[in-house]
Design a protein around this motif. Structure first.
Motif, PDB file in Angstrom:
ATOM      1  N   PHE A   8     -52.317  76.046  54.364  1.00 17.94           N
ATOM      2  CA  PHE A   8     -51.338  75.166  55.008  1.00 17.94           C
ATOM      3  C   PHE A   8     -50.798  74.136  54.011  1.00 17.94           C
ATOM      4  O   PHE A   8     -49.582  73.957  53.885  1.00 17.94           O
ATOM      5  CB  PHE A   8     -52.000  74.469  56.204  1.00 17.94           C
ATOM      6  N   SER A  31     -50.890  74.358  50.812  1.00 18.61           N
ATOM      7  CA  SER A  31     -50.150  75.087  49.784  1.00 18.61           C
ATOM      8  C   SER A  31     -48.715  75.345  50.235  1.00 18.61           C
ATOM      9  O   SER A  31     -47.767  75.196  49.467  1.00 18.61           O
ATOM     10  CB  SER A  31     -50.869  76.403  49.493  1.00 18.61           C
ATOM     11  N   ARG A  32     -48.553  75.708  51.512  1.00 18.37           N
ATOM     12  CA  ARG A  32     -47.218  75.962  52.058  1.00 18.37           C
ATOM     13  C   ARG A  32     -46.384  74.685  52.095  1.00 18.37           C
ATOM     14  O   ARG A  32     -45.187  74.695  51.810  1.00 18.37           O
ATOM     15  CB  ARG A  32     -47.348  76.560  53.454  1.00 18.37           C
ATOM     16  N   SER A  45     -45.270  74.035  48.379  1.00 19.92           N
ATOM     17  CA  SER A  45     -44.242  74.923  47.831  1.00 19.92           C
ATOM     18  C   SER A  45     -44.043  76.039  48.825  1.00 19.92           C
ATOM     19  O   SER A  45     -44.972  76.751  49.134  1.00 19.92           O
ATOM     20  CB  SER A  45     -44.685  75.493  46.490  1.00 19.92           C
ATOM     21  N   GLY A 101     -43.486  79.136  49.264  1.00 22.46           N
ATOM     22  CA  GLY A 101     -43.463  80.526  48.844  1.00 22.46           C
ATOM     23  C   GLY A 101     -42.765  80.809  47.527  1.00 22.46           C
ATOM     24  O   GLY A 101     -42.411  81.936  47.261  1.00 22.46           O
ATOM     25  N   ALA A 114     -42.413  80.643  43.153  1.00 19.38           N
ATOM     26  CA  ALA A 114     -43.255  81.119  42.061  1.00 19.38           C
ATOM     27  C   ALA A 114     -44.403  80.142  41.843  1.00 19.38           C
ATOM     28  O   ALA A 114     -44.267  78.952  42.074  1.00 19.38           O
ATOM     29  CB  ALA A 114     -42.420  81.241  40.782  1.00 19.38           C
ATOM     30  N   SER A 115     -45.532  80.689  41.386  1.00 24.32           N
ATOM     31  CA  SER A 115     -46.707  79.841  41.251  1.00 24.32           C
ATOM     32  C   SER A 115     -46.560  78.888  40.062  1.00 24.32           C
ATOM     33  O   SER A 115     -46.119  79.261  38.985  1.00 24.32           O
ATOM     34  CB  SER A 115     -47.955  80.696  41.106  1.00 24.32           C
ATOM     35  N   SER A 144     -52.952  81.263  43.799  1.00 21.61           N
ATOM     36  CA  SER A 144     -52.196  82.079  44.741  1.00 21.61           C
ATOM     37  C   SER A 144     -53.098  82.356  45.933  1.00 21.61           C
ATOM     38  O   SER A 144     -54.317  82.260  45.826  1.00 21.61           O
ATOM     39  CB  SER A 144     -51.711  83.374  44.095  1.00 21.61           C
ATOM     40  N   LEU A 145     -52.480  82.687  47.045  1.00 22.13           N
ATOM     41  CA  LEU A 145     -53.242  82.896  48.263  1.00 22.13           C
ATOM     42  C   LEU A 145     -54.302  83.972  48.058  1.00 22.13           C
ATOM     43  O   LEU A 145     -54.111  84.890  47.294  1.00 22.13           O
ATOM     44  CB  LEU A 145     -52.310  83.323  49.399  1.00 22.13           C
ATOM     45  N   ASP A 146     -55.412  83.825  48.772  1.00 19.68           N
ATOM     46  CA  ASP A 146     -56.488  84.817  48.765  1.00 19.68           C
ATOM     47  C   ASP A 146     -57.096  85.001  47.381  1.00 19.68           C
ATOM     48  O   ASP A 146     -57.589  86.063  47.039  1.00 19.68           O
ATOM     49  CB  ASP A 146     -55.951  86.167  49.299  1.00 19.68           C
ATOM     50  N   ILE A 147     -57.069  83.933  46.592  1.00 19.80           N
ATOM     51  CA  ILE A 147     -57.496  84.070  45.202  1.00 19.80           C
ATOM     52  C   ILE A 147     -58.975  84.411  45.069  1.00 19.80           C
ATOM     53  O   ILE A 147     -59.385  85.070  44.117  1.00 19.80           O
ATOM     54  CB  ILE A 147     -57.125  82.796  44.407  1.00 19.80           C
ATOM     55  N   SER A 166     -60.756  86.309  47.137  1.00 21.31           N
ATOM     56  CA  SER A 166     -60.853  87.742  47.423  1.00 21.31           C
ATOM     57  C   SER A 166     -62.271  88.256  47.653  1.00 21.31           C
ATOM     58  O   SER A 166     -62.672  89.251  47.056  1.00 21.31           O
ATOM     59  CB  SER A 166     -60.224  88.559  46.292  1.00 21.31           C
TER      60      SER A 166
END
Lengths: 381, 298
Positions: B105, B107-108, B111, B113, B115-116, B210-213, B215
């Motif tokens: 949230f 993160s959104r 930025s 969506g 570029a990182s 980045s999301l789900d980093i 993993s």
């Protein structure tokens, strides 16, 4: 509970984004009107003042009602977070079209599972009644097809590996094998070790045809090259993508194609050139990223908007609008200020091929077979 | 030869976040609390480390802030499992879901969506020479953190108290050891190492988020701790074994000889190795005596 919260918050942020976009639009319009009225008669100054007040107002309501009669209402429904490059590309195109005032755009993202995709689509179709719903169907083909059949009066356009369904479900896809080929030509020309590395997500048709296009491009400029391909089995695991890239560097690769994030970091540490993906990634490593493959969904969206406005919309395969010759994909400007020399004749060769593709005299063969872990391009030809 | 060395190099890099977070989990579980918030805590560490590194223009400050955030996440687990005494599985999964969603949230908000962003990151020591060319955190994990945790757990009064609380909280309490305090301490210290493990991904390896980093690396750690029987060195060994399998997979998959082996088999290799190791060495494990049990004075 969690997903509904997330959806609501995303929707809220979506509304804020739309509000901001509308605000920007208003200020742009207001500015223009102000300028033209300045040279006009004093009577027209009133309009200028009115535009100025509207300009400062944050409420987009008046603007909405003004153009609402002709404006299409488009809803984006995305299975993944917008941060995922694929859905990000669709979202970016829709925002660009919305910023031009052609559509009213809202979206939800991070829908995750097919069942919640089905519920979300039905919810939006019933309650929001948009003219067009756009999204990606890859993880939920059946759900999208079910709901599209229930609402034949709403146009559905989804990224999909399957066929369109009359009367209302159109499909599109990222047909970016042409820019992949051009980037492959660059990689083949830049490699000194004759080993080029590719790190990609997983061997699915959408990825395979890009990687195969890239390999063909390498073969065009360097028949002696070997292309090594790693799949990391994830769309979001840059740390693993980086280790896969390091494995390829150890195996001799000196040019890398970053189909996934994380590879450019490895190229930067090792001082090697790399090819980016989906957005121009030059900013991440200005000395390493030679170019990036770009997918522009705007021609696809514009085709839909034109068809819907003209009342001629029917289900179709919109794939052609993602082809390079139709402006749907491209490569980012070639960066010649790299850690290695980029020969001018290589750039000229790539540009010549690009001109051929754009003129429609050359098209990259579409090959959706999974590429091998190591391919000698001379044998593949 | 270079490829053999590359497998060893990768083994150490891949193992580093697992060593930090796995040892954090060892500390926590030895006090009797299973912290399934590990995945979310690593995610928080990765995200906060990234933000702090960018804001403070220093990777090391990023790492410190990530550890503090991890400690806070551990304290949250403490609130749920020690003070309130709710089911540890539910509290852990809930913590993970909460932290991941909260980071996504924010993160959104930061930025939408795009570029990182790139932030300061650590560079490798020894000019990236094979095997020894590693991030400083790798050396820290293997040569400082692991021996210190091993020594503290084994040879200090603090370690004895922690183990006593994990084996028999009643007895520890009767001997005058504060069970809640000890468990809070274990959770915050363990959480700090989990945060550090997550920050390794963003602040050392990538310099971006980045999301789900994470993993699923947190879940791998849960398995490693059982594999390591709640002991420090076997857990480190398990992390190295996992890293070795992953390094081997990445190398073999792109060699000409093995290129025709199905990709899915290669991807499964590290997990097959861990499962096989669990079957061979993980049987008849003895869990900490007070594992999963909330403690309330009678």
């Amino acid at each position: 509970m969690r997903s509904s919260f997330r959806r609501r918050t995303t929707r809220l942020s979506g509304l804020i984004a739309i509000g901001a976009a509308a605000g920007l639009l208003l200020s742009a319009c207001g500015g223009e009107t102000g300028e033209t009225t300045k040279t006009d008669t004093p009577a027209a100054e009133d309009t200028g003042a009115a535009a100025a007040t509207e300009d400062t107002g944050t409420d987009a309501g008046t603007e909405g009602t003004d153009t609402g009669a002709t404006q299409l209402y488009v809803y984006g429904v995305f299975a993944t977070p917008l941060e995922e490059p694929w859905d990000g590309a669709i979202h970016t195109a829709l925002e660009a079209v919305a910023a031009e005032g052609l559509i009213k755009y809202e979206y939800v993202d991070s829908i995750d599972t097919p069942d919640s995709m089905e519920n979300t689509l039905r919810d939006i179709a019933e309650n929001q009644k948009p003219d067009l719903i756009i999204g990606d169907a890859f993880s939920a083909e059946a759900a999208v097809r079910t709901v599209a059949a229930e609402f034949p009066d709403i146009a559905f356009a989804f990224g999909s590996g399957e066929a369109e369904v009359a009367p209302n479900l159109s499909v599109f896809d990222n047909w970016i094998q042409d820019p992949a080929y051009l980037a492959g030509m660059l990689a083949g020309g830049l490699t000194q070790s004759n080993v080029v590395g590719v790190v990609a997500a997983m061997p699915i048709p959408e990825v395979n045809r890009i990687v195969n296009g890239f390999i063909e491009g390498v073969a065009a400029t360097n028949p002696a090259a070997t292309v090594k391909v790693s799949f990391i089995n994830s769309f979001f695991d840059p740390a693993t993508a980086k280790t896969a890239a390091e494995a390829q560097i150890a195996a001799g690769a000196d040019v890398l194609f970053a189909e996934r994030d994380g590879v450019i970091a490895a190229a930067q540490e090792a001082g090697l050139p790399a090819v980016g993906m989906m957005v121009d990634q030059k900013d991440q490593a200005p000395q390493n990223v030679v170019t990036s493959l770009l997918w522009d969904v705007k021609p696809t969206v514009m085709a839909l908007v034109e068809q819907l406005n003209a009342g001629t919309y029917t289900a179709s395969n919109l794939g052609q609008y993602s082809f390079m010759k139709n402006g749907g994909s491209s490569i980012a400007p070639i960066n010649t200020d790299l850690v290695v020399d980029v020969p001018a004749d290589l750039v000229a060769q790539v540009e010549a091929k690009q001109a051929e593709i754009e003129a429609g005299t050359f098209a990259v063969e579409i090959n959706e077979e999974a590429p091998a872990g190591s391919t000698e391009v001379s044998a593949a030809e | 030869m270079t490829q053999t060395l590359a497998v060893l190099t990768m083994m150490l890099t891949v193992a580093t976040p697992l060593v930090f977070a796995g040892l954090g989990e060892v500390i926590t579980e030895r006090s009797g609390v299973l912290n399934l918030g590990i995945e979310g805590t690593m995610y928080l560490g990765a995200f906060v480390g990234f933000l702090a590194s960018g804001a403070l223009h220093s990777a090391w400050w990023g790492i410190l802030v990530a550890m503090l955030a991890g400690a806070a996440a551990g304290a949250l687990m403490g609130l749920l499992t020690v003070t309130v005494g709710v089911n540890q599985h539910v509290a852990g999964i809930g913590t993970t879901l909460l932290l991941v969603a909260a980071c996504n949230f924010v993160s959104r908000l930061k930025s939408s969506g795009g570029a990182s962003e790139q932030v300061p990151k650590l560079s490798k020591l020894f000019g990236s020479t094979a095997v020894i060319g590693q991030y400083p955190l790798t050396y820290l994990a293997l040569f400082v953190v692991a021996p210190v945790i091993w020594w503290v757990l084994r040879s200090t009064g603090m370690g004895l108290k922690l183990r006593a609380v994990g084996e028999s909280p009643e007895a520890a309490d009767a001997a005058g050891v504060s069970v809640p305090l000890t468990r809070y301490l274990a959770l915050t210290v363990g959480g700090a190492f989990m945060g550090l493990g997550g920050a390794f991904l963003t602040v050392a390896m990538l310099g971006s988020f980045s999301l789900d980093i994470v993993s699923g690396r947190g879940w791998v750690c849960i398995a490693l701790v059982i594999f390591g029987r709640w002991k420090v060195w076997p857990t480190v060994g398990g992390a190295l074994l996992f890293g070795f399998a992953e390094g081997l997979e990445k190398q073999l998959a792109i060699t000409t000889t093995f290129a025709s082996v199905p990709n899915e088999l290669w991807l499964a290799l590290p997990y097959i190795v861990v499962v096989a190791a669990l079957i061979i060495w993980g049987r008849g494990v003895r869990y900490p005596g007070a594992y999963l049990k909330a403690y309330k004075r009678a």
